[in-house]
Design an enzyme around this catalytic site. Structure first.
Site, PDB file in Angstrom:
ATOM      1  N   ASP A  92       6.082  37.438 -26.134  1.00 53.58           N
ATOM      2  CA  ASP A  92       5.048  37.686 -27.140  1.00 53.58           C
ATOM      3  C   ASP A  92       5.061  36.609 -28.322  1.00 53.58           C
ATOM      4  O   ASP A  92       4.231  36.835 -29.281  1.00 53.58           O
ATOM      5  CB  ASP A  92       5.088  39.134 -27.915  1.00 53.58           C
ATOM      6  CG  ASP A  92       6.578  39.490 -28.072  1.00 53.58           C
ATOM      7  OD1 ASP A  92       7.413  38.627 -28.101  1.00 53.58           O
ATOM      8  OD2 ASP A  92       6.850  40.553 -28.704  1.00 53.58           O
ATOM      9  N   SER A  93       5.991  35.789 -28.099  1.00 49.37           N
ATOM     10  CA  SER A  93       6.046  34.722 -28.969  1.00 49.37           C
ATOM     11  C   SER A  93       4.707  33.832 -29.009  1.00 49.37           C
ATOM     12  O   SER A  93       4.332  33.168 -29.635  1.00 49.37           O
ATOM     13  CB  SER A  93       6.978  33.614 -28.672  1.00 49.37           C
ATOM     14  OG  SER A  93       7.312  33.530 -27.152  1.00 49.37           O
ATOM     15  N   ASP A  98       5.967  40.115 -21.484  1.00 49.70           N
ATOM     16  CA  ASP A  98       6.466  41.070 -22.647  1.00 49.70           C
ATOM     17  C   ASP A  98       5.267  42.064 -22.916  1.00 49.70           C
ATOM     18  O   ASP A  98       4.176  41.688 -22.696  1.00 49.70           O
ATOM     19  CB  ASP A  98       6.319  40.265 -23.893  1.00 49.70           C
ATOM     20  CG  ASP A  98       7.912  40.026 -24.424  1.00 49.70           C
ATOM     21  OD1 ASP A  98       8.951  40.540 -24.122  1.00 49.70           O
ATOM     22  OD2 ASP A  98       8.136  38.751 -24.954  1.00 49.70           O
ATOM     23  N   LYS A 126       9.004  42.749 -19.677  1.00 52.63           N
ATOM     24  CA  LYS A 126      10.186  42.848 -20.681  1.00 52.63           C
ATOM     25  C   LYS A 126       9.994  43.820 -21.749  1.00 52.63           C
ATOM     26  O   LYS A 126       8.496  43.788 -22.436  1.00 52.63           O
ATOM     27  CB  LYS A 126      10.559  41.266 -20.993  1.00 52.63           C
ATOM     28  CG  LYS A 126      11.484  41.408 -22.127  1.00 52.63           C
ATOM     29  CD  LYS A 126      12.222  39.908 -22.389  1.00 52.63           C
ATOM     30  CE  LYS A 126      11.308  39.136 -23.288  1.00 52.63           C
ATOM     31  NZ  LYS A 126      11.376  39.684 -24.524  1.00 52.63           N
ATOM     32  N   GLU A 131      11.580  45.370 -25.661  1.00 51.86           N
ATOM     33  CA  GLU A 131      12.772  45.076 -26.693  1.00 51.86           C
ATOM     34  C   GLU A 131      13.397  46.437 -26.955  1.00 51.86           C
ATOM     35  O   GLU A 131      12.737  47.567 -27.210  1.00 51.86           O
ATOM     36  CB  GLU A 131      12.587  44.640 -28.102  1.00 51.86           C
ATOM     37  CG  GLU A 131      11.957  43.095 -27.904  1.00 51.86           C
ATOM     38  CD  GLU A 131      11.200  42.695 -29.318  1.00 51.86           C
ATOM     39  OE1 GLU A 131      11.481  43.175 -30.179  1.00 51.86           O
ATOM     40  OE2 GLU A 131      10.695  41.667 -29.156  1.00 51.86           O
ATOM     41  N   GLU A 161      19.615  38.112 -27.429  1.00 52.51           N
ATOM     42  CA  GLU A 161      19.080  37.541 -28.732  1.00 52.51           C
ATOM     43  C   GLU A 161      19.952  37.453 -29.919  1.00 52.51           C
ATOM     44  O   GLU A 161      20.266  38.375 -30.348  1.00 52.51           O
ATOM     45  CB  GLU A 161      17.693  37.642 -28.789  1.00 52.51           C
ATOM     46  CG  GLU A 161      17.111  36.825 -29.843  1.00 52.51           C
ATOM     47  CD  GLU A 161      15.437  36.530 -30.097  1.00 52.51           C
ATOM     48  OE1 GLU A 161      14.823  37.294 -29.398  1.00 52.51           O
ATOM     49  OE2 GLU A 161      14.997  35.860 -30.764  1.00 52.51           O
TER      50      GLU A 161
END
Ligand code: KIV
Length: 261
Positions: free
Chosen positions: A48-49, A87, A115, A117, A182
């Site tokens: 999602d960057s 993501d 993925k 978070e 991270e």
């Protein structure tokens, strides 16, 4: 496994036993995915960057699922040997049912794993996804979808340390096949790595992890306006693009033949 065999979540998980370090990079488009795959990178994350380094949003929280899906498909169209992980955008997995819908959409677009978070608080969601046969790469430590642009090292105080150890155990027990760690204090990241049966993939968390992941644009110097301090770029594509564009500009202005001949 032969050199041409497709990378699977199980291959990634089993690096824990073989000890081979996992190199992962983000990719958001067809040519980058093809080039990174040809170079032998085994895991491509449509991260999602994307929101920041491609779409120009200030952080990752504004990215919508409908903006993510075409990038997942573009990477999948490269038919990489690499595992394609996508993501789940912020706000698309607030409940296990939402996560299942999001996971299905990402898999339909071409992802082979997703993925998301969060640690303990996401364990029900991770379980729901794995029960639906959607492989999950977890993500603990600094969580950009919550932290926005406030990047900081985590895991130095006793409370954060206990929370991170619990997060790591929770995502493993919930069925994740690997976990991104991270911006975690390097000694703690190494301790987490030793304590798990699934591989840790670090970013800004030292060398004690089972693998490393980086944003492609940071690796090749393609986003010069912001570079995390733990990245050592291997190329300066921003400079190369400036130089090529300036050369072209000068040629056009003096009416030089753009195509030789
Ligand atoms: O979106 C992203 O780029 C990430 C990083 C961990 C690489 O999640």
């Amino acid at each position: 496994m032969s050199d041409s065999a497709k990378i699977t979540p199980e291959w990634v998980r089993s690096r824990k036993e073989t000890g081979e370090k996992i190199a992962a990079l983000t990719a958001y488009d067809y040519p980058t995915a093809r080039l990174l795959d040809e170079a032998g990178i085994p895991v491509l994350l449509v991260g999602d960057s994307l929101a920041m380094v491609v779409l120009g949003y200030p952080d990752t929280t504004s990215l919508r699922l409908d903006e993510m899906l075409p990038h997942v498909s573009a990477v999948a169209r490269a038919k990489p040997k690499a595992l394609v992980v996508a993501d789940c955008p912020a706000g698309t997995y607030s409940t296990p049912d939402d996560a299942r819908q999001t996971g299905k959409a990402l898999i339909a677009a071409g992802a082979e794993a997703v993925k998301l978070e969060g640690g303990v608080e996401q364990s029900r969601t991770i379980r729901r996804l794995t029960e639906a046969r959607i492989p999950v790469m977890a993500h603990i430590g600094l969580l950009p979808q919550l932290a926005g642009r406030r990047f900081r090292k985590v895991g130095r105080g006793p409370e954060e340390r206990e929370k991170l150890l619990a997060d790591a155990r929770a995502v493993e027990e919930a069925g994740a096949f690997s976990v991104v760690v991270e911006a975690v204090d390097a000694r703690l990241a190494a301790e987490i790595t030793r304590s798990l049966r699934i591989p840790t993939i670090g970013i800004g968390s030292g060398e004690g992890c089972d693998g490393q992941i980086l944003v492609f644009h940071d690796l090749v110097g393609l986003f010069p306006w912001f570079r995390p301090n733990f990245v050592q770029p291997k190329a300066d594509l921003a400079r190369a693009i400036h130089a090529a564009a300036r050369e072209y500009l000068a040629e056009v202005r003096r009416n030089a033949p753009v195509v030789p001949g």
